[in-house]
Scaffold this motif. Structure first.
Motif, PDB file in Angstrom:
ATOM      1  N   LEU A  18       0.799  -1.237   0.000  1.00  0.00           N
ATOM      2  CA  LEU A  18       0.000   0.000   0.000  1.00  0.00           C
ATOM      3  C   LEU A  18       0.829   1.284   0.000  1.00  0.00           C
ATOM      4  O   LEU A  18       0.247   2.371  -0.039  1.00  0.00           O
ATOM      5  N   GLU A  19       2.135   1.170   0.036  1.00  0.00           N
ATOM      6  CA  GLU A  19       2.959   2.377   0.169  1.00  0.00           C
ATOM      7  C   GLU A  19       2.586   3.425  -0.881  1.00  0.00           C
ATOM      8  O   GLU A  19       2.434   3.113  -2.069  1.00  0.00           O
ATOM      9  N   ASN A  20       2.410   4.651  -0.421  1.00  0.00           N
ATOM     10  CA  ASN A  20       2.086   5.828  -1.266  1.00  0.00           C
ATOM     11  C   ASN A  20       0.678   5.822  -1.872  1.00  0.00           C
ATOM     12  O   ASN A  20       0.363   6.688  -2.682  1.00  0.00           O
ATOM     13  N   CYS A  21      -0.140   4.830  -1.530  1.00  0.00           N
ATOM     14  CA  CYS A  21      -1.492   4.770  -2.128  1.00  0.00           C
ATOM     15  C   CYS A  21      -2.434   5.806  -1.527  1.00  0.00           C
ATOM     16  O   CYS A  21      -2.266   6.243  -0.391  1.00  0.00           O
ATOM     17  N   ARG A  22      -3.446   6.158  -2.329  1.00  0.00           N
ATOM     18  CA  ARG A  22      -4.558   6.989  -1.855  1.00  0.00           C
ATOM     19  C   ARG A  22      -5.759   6.058  -1.661  1.00  0.00           C
ATOM     20  O   ARG A  22      -6.196   5.401  -2.617  1.00  0.00           O
ATOM     21  N   ILE A  23      -6.268   6.030  -0.417  1.00  0.00           N
ATOM     22  CA  ILE A  23      -7.336   5.073  -0.081  1.00  0.00           C
ATOM     23  C   ILE A  23      -8.538   5.807   0.503  1.00  0.00           C
ATOM     24  O   ILE A  23      -8.384   6.710   1.327  1.00  0.00           O
ATOM     25  N   LEU A  24      -9.731   5.379   0.071  1.00  0.00           N
ATOM     26  CA  LEU A  24     -10.972   5.929   0.610  1.00  0.00           C
ATOM     27  C   LEU A  24     -11.674   4.837   1.414  1.00  0.00           C
ATOM     28  O   LEU A  24     -11.880   3.729   0.905  1.00  0.00           O
ATOM     29  N   ASP A  25     -12.045   5.136   2.676  1.00  0.00           N
ATOM     30  CA  ASP A  25     -12.752   4.176   3.526  1.00  0.00           C
ATOM     31  C   ASP A  25     -14.208   4.613   3.656  1.00  0.00           C
ATOM     32  O   ASP A  25     -14.512   5.651   4.255  1.00  0.00           O
ATOM     33  N   LEU A  26     -15.120   3.816   3.101  1.00  0.00           N
ATOM     34  CA  LEU A  26     -16.558   4.137   3.138  1.00  0.00           C
ATOM     35  C   LEU A  26     -17.162   3.676   4.464  1.00  0.00           C
ATOM     36  O   LEU A  26     -17.112   2.489   4.770  1.00  0.00           O
TER      37      LEU A  26
END
Ligand SMILES: C[S@@+](CC[C@H](N)C(=O)[O-])C[C@H]1O[C@@H](n2cnc3c(N)ncnc32)[C@H](O)[C@@H]1O
Length: 232
Positions: A69-77
């Motif tokens: 996941l390094e450097n990822c952009r993640i959205l948590d719904l």
């Protein structure tokens, strides 16, 4: 504008997660609590760095932490008190970013209250987590840009939403090309009757509006209708 029944469901769910539940000990069934057994060591270590109040308000039903996941952009719904966001924050690192969105104000307030605590604990110069108050069926209204996330996750939330197709369509809009959706949820193996569906506590406990196994096995799965590709 949500249909009247949908608006009523939103209100009941907000009341349940905002006022009825104070910690996971208040849950009235074990439908949305999962043991930490079988969780990889590096995730267990990340969990140990999360503030105890955030942990005590965890109501998830699975692990939604993919690898690399390094450097990822993640959205948590439906990020709740932010437990998964703070775990992911450590895994994406200072150059990544996590956005959590939840419609229950109290949950968002608890999550936000520990932003500084975690930024310092993880050794970051600036926070890499943002919490938004809003509905996951209306991501643009909450300020979420199209094609801006590598990964969308959701832990025990989609079952609580009356219009699940709408959520999947929104996910498709905000994912970058090739982005991925990971969600953990509650499934029913039988059709749930209408009178059980109108039981507020059972709905809040993720037990009656669950995705049904037969729906997920139809020739056109709901994810595909929502624009999201096959689950594999
Ligand atoms: C079972 S809890 C799970 C919370 C969190 N994912 C966790 O693992 O602790 C469900 C959460 O989803 C939120 N929620 C339910 N329906 C929602 C919606 N339509 N839009 C935004 N949040 C929603 C609730 O406010 C609640 O915080």
């Amino acid at each position: 504008m949500a249909a009247p029944r949908d608006a009523e469901i939103h209100k009941d769910v907000q009341n349940y997660y905002g006022n009825v539940l104070k910690t996971s000990a208040d849950l009235q069934t074990n439908a949305c609590v999962t043991p930490a057994k079988g969780v990889p060591e590096y995730i267990r270590k990340s969990l140990q760095n999360v503030h105890e109040e955030v942990i005590s308000r965890y109501y998830g039903c699975g692990l939604v932490v993919p690898e690399h996941l390094e450097n990822c952009r993640i959205l948590d719904l439906g990020s709740g008190s932010g437990r998964d966001c703070y775990v992911l924050s450590q895994l994406v690192g200072q150059k990544g970013h996590i956005t959590g969105i939840d419609m229950t104000k109290v949950q968002v307030e608890v999550a936000k209250a520990y932003l500084e605590y975690h930024t310092e604990k993880f050794g970051f110069q600036t926070p890499n987590v943002t919490f938004l108050h809003g509905q996951i069926e209306m991501l643009a209204e909450a300020g979420i840009q199209k094609e801006s996330y590598d990964i969308v996750i959701s832990n025990c939330v989609i079952n609580l939403v009356p219009d699940k197709q709408k959520v999947l369509r929104e996910v498709y809009q905000v994912l970058k090309y090739g982005g991925e959706l990971y969600f953990s949820d509650v499934y029913a193996s039988l059709e749930v009757s209408e009178d059980i569906k109108s039981h507020k506590v059972l709905w809040g406990m993720c037990s009656v509006s669950s995705l049904s196994v037969s729906v997920s096995q139809r020739s056109t799965p709901p994810c595909k209708e929502g624009g999201v590709g096959p689950l594999g």
